[in-house]
Design a protein around this motif. Sequence first.
Motif, PDB file in Angstrom:
ATOM      1  N   UNK A 213       0.860  -1.185   0.000  1.00 41.59           N
ATOM      2  CA  UNK A 213       0.000   0.000   0.000  1.00 41.59           C
ATOM      3  C   UNK A 213       0.893   1.231   0.000  1.00 41.59           C
ATOM      4  N   UNK A 214       0.616   2.201  -0.883  1.00 41.76           N
ATOM      5  CA  UNK A 214       1.347   3.460  -0.750  1.00 41.76           C
ATOM      6  C   UNK A 214       0.392   4.531  -0.231  1.00 41.76           C
ATOM      7  N   UNK A 215       0.985   5.631   0.198  1.00 42.38           N
ATOM      8  CA  UNK A 215       0.209   6.634   0.933  1.00 42.38           C
ATOM      9  C   UNK A 215      -0.973   7.173   0.128  1.00 42.38           C
ATOM     10  N   UNK A 216      -0.780   7.403  -1.168  1.00 39.82           N
ATOM     11  CA  UNK A 216      -1.875   8.021  -1.918  1.00 39.82           C
ATOM     12  C   UNK A 216      -3.014   7.018  -2.116  1.00 39.82           C
ATOM     13  N   UNK A 217      -2.680   5.730  -2.301  1.00 34.02           N
ATOM     14  CA  UNK A 217      -3.739   4.716  -2.403  1.00 34.02           C
ATOM     15  C   UNK A 217      -4.549   4.670  -1.101  1.00 34.02           C
ATOM     16  N   UNK A 218      -3.841   4.748  -0.002  1.00 34.01           N
ATOM     17  CA  UNK A 218      -4.474   4.646   1.316  1.00 34.01           C
ATOM     18  C   UNK A 218      -5.483   5.771   1.520  1.00 34.01           C
ATOM     19  N   UNK A 219      -5.122   6.949   1.012  1.00 38.21           N
ATOM     20  CA  UNK A 219      -6.020   8.085   1.179  1.00 38.21           C
ATOM     21  C   UNK A 219      -7.198   8.052   0.211  1.00 38.21           C
ATOM     22  N   UNK A 220      -7.030   7.387  -0.936  1.00 37.84           N
ATOM     23  CA  UNK A 220      -8.031   7.575  -1.993  1.00 37.84           C
ATOM     24  C   UNK A 220      -8.821   6.314  -2.361  1.00 37.84           C
TER      25      UNK A 220
ATOM     26  N   UNK B 199     -10.778  -4.325   1.673  1.00 34.41           N
ATOM     27  CA  UNK B 199     -11.469  -5.521   1.168  1.00 34.41           C
ATOM     28  C   UNK B 199     -10.580  -6.271   0.189  1.00 34.41           C
ATOM     29  N   UNK B 200      -9.858  -5.495  -0.628  1.00 31.93           N
ATOM     30  CA  UNK B 200      -8.946  -6.158  -1.580  1.00 31.93           C
ATOM     31  C   UNK B 200      -7.881  -6.970  -0.853  1.00 31.93           C
ATOM     32  N   UNK B 201      -7.313  -6.372   0.196  1.00 39.10           N
ATOM     33  CA  UNK B 201      -6.286  -7.096   0.957  1.00 39.10           C
ATOM     34  C   UNK B 201      -6.915  -8.343   1.579  1.00 39.10           C
ATOM     35  N   UNK B 202      -8.121  -8.170   2.124  1.00 36.08           N
ATOM     36  CA  UNK B 202      -8.797  -9.312   2.774  1.00 36.08           C
ATOM     37  C   UNK B 202      -9.122 -10.430   1.778  1.00 36.08           C
TER      38      UNK B 202
ATOM     39  N   UNK C 100       6.821   5.330   7.223  1.00 37.42           N
ATOM     40  CA  UNK C 100       7.280   5.194   5.831  1.00 37.42           C
ATOM     41  C   UNK C 100       6.123   5.524   4.882  1.00 37.42           C
ATOM     42  N   UNK C 101       6.467   5.819   3.633  1.00 35.09           N
ATOM     43  CA  UNK C 101       5.441   6.091   2.626  1.00 35.09           C
ATOM     44  C   UNK C 101       4.915   4.816   1.987  1.00 35.09           C
ATOM     45  N   UNK C 102       5.593   3.712   2.251  1.00 39.16           N
ATOM     46  CA  UNK C 102       5.192   2.426   1.681  1.00 39.16           C
ATOM     47  C   UNK C 102       5.008   1.412   2.795  1.00 39.16           C
ATOM     48  N   UNK C 103       3.911   0.658   2.696  1.00 45.95           N
ATOM     49  CA  UNK C 103       3.580  -0.293   3.753  1.00 45.95           C
ATOM     50  C   UNK C 103       3.377  -1.664   3.116  1.00 45.95           C
ATOM     51  N   UNK C 104       3.856  -2.691   3.815  1.00 44.96           N
ATOM     52  CA  UNK C 104       3.637  -4.053   3.334  1.00 44.96           C
ATOM     53  C   UNK C 104       2.746  -4.775   4.337  1.00 44.96           C
ATOM     54  N   UNK C 105       1.764  -5.494   3.790  1.00 43.61           N
ATOM     55  CA  UNK C 105       0.893  -6.321   4.630  1.00 43.61           C
ATOM     56  C   UNK C 105       1.173  -7.762   4.237  1.00 43.61           C
ATOM     57  N   UNK C 106       1.556  -8.564   5.210  1.00 43.84           N
ATOM     58  CA  UNK C 106       1.956  -9.939   4.900  1.00 43.84           C
ATOM     59  C   UNK C 106       1.020 -10.945   5.536  1.00 43.84           C
ATOM     60  N   UNK C 107       0.902 -12.091   4.888  1.00 47.93           N
ATOM     61  CA  UNK C 107       0.203 -13.200   5.499  1.00 47.93           C
ATOM     62  C   UNK C 107       0.928 -13.556   6.808  1.00 47.93           C
TER      63      UNK C 107
END
Length: 351
Positions: free
Chosen positions: A146-153, A159-162, A202-209
């Motif tokens: 996820x990057x910051x602008x996606x997170x805001x918009x 739901x996509x991550x889920x 950070x401006x970039x975030x990773x979500x991991x299983x």
Amino acid sequence: MKNVVVLCGGRSAEHEISLLSAASVLNQLDRTKYRIAVIGIERDGSLYVPELLRQRLGLEDVEDLTFPEGDHLACILARLKPVTDIVFPVLHGPYGEDGTIQGLFEIIDVAYVGAGVCASALGMDKIQSKRLLLAAGLPVLPFATVNRSQWGSQPELLSEIESRLDYPMFVKPSNLGSSVGINKSKNREDLQEHVSVAFHYDDFVIVEQGIDAREIEASVLGNETPRVSIAGEIIPSREFYSYEAKYVDQSSRLLIPAPLTDTEMERIRDLALRTYEVLQLEGMARVDFLMDRHTSEFWINEPNTIPGFTQISMYPKLWEASGLAYPDLLDELISLGLGRHQRRRHLSSRR
Ligand SMILES: Nc1ncnc2c1ncn2[C@@H]1O[C@H](COP(=O)(O)OP(=O)(O)O)[C@@H](O)[C@H]1O
Ligand SMILES: [Mg+2]
């Protein structure tokens, strides 16, 4: 006699561990082979005054070290260059292990211990390193970015991550280390909060299983022909190897060797070497794995290009258990750094 400049402290959350690591390195460098200067970087990036640094390193009665002074690290290093054979950055995290200071060494054209600019940067960047490992067909846990602008918009992001990952998930700032800003999300409410927390760092975030995992680590050493130690295991004192478990309780335990079957041990060692090759690491790295407790599968978690170096740290301990004593390890790291510098000197940049 070689002249070695040891750098320690630094601007990351691992400032204290760096000072502990540096104290061990300074105690174990062979004074019949090396003349040593020590430069300490304060948390704000300024430099330690010599008296305070001696005190912080617990080296008050050590006479033969020099503590160069100056107003900026870059100026001191440039001034010392004619009398420096190699710089040994005993620094962790951002500004120490992420390629930035390695870039300074390259600009000054001085030899240094450890990975080069690109490999150091990749070693700190969880998203980019995982993409490369994945492209090489190596096992990394499924993840979303996820990057910051996606997170805001993009409200549909959660739901996509889920739809791609199951709870629990691990949310991490892409570039940090020492478990700062990392959280385990057990439901959507957590996920929402933890992603916001990670964006503080950070401006970039990773979500991991997330998996129920054993933590296995192996030490790698070398340039073109790296070799790998036996693997060890960390038993964290908390639910996962969090910042608190690493630096607050300090009651996590190390098992050396890790209790694994011979086949598992070989698998880890092979994966550690392949990680090293794919990311073009040099000098040293500790490669960390997560081993699924239910399926016994191994997943590459991350390389650490400047691992903890206290005498009870995993990286030197694994080498000791593999037959390489701490002072010999330091000799080898220095000669690898010198070797790389020599080799690169002969590369042409002209047509
Ligand atoms: N996907 C995951 N599943 C289970 N535990 C994890 C996962 N990712 C991280 N952890 C836990 O969090 C700790 C810190 O994560 P890590 O990615 O190693 O970050 P850092 O670079 O800060 O060390 C790991 O040592 C492990 O205990
Ligand atoms: Mg880690």
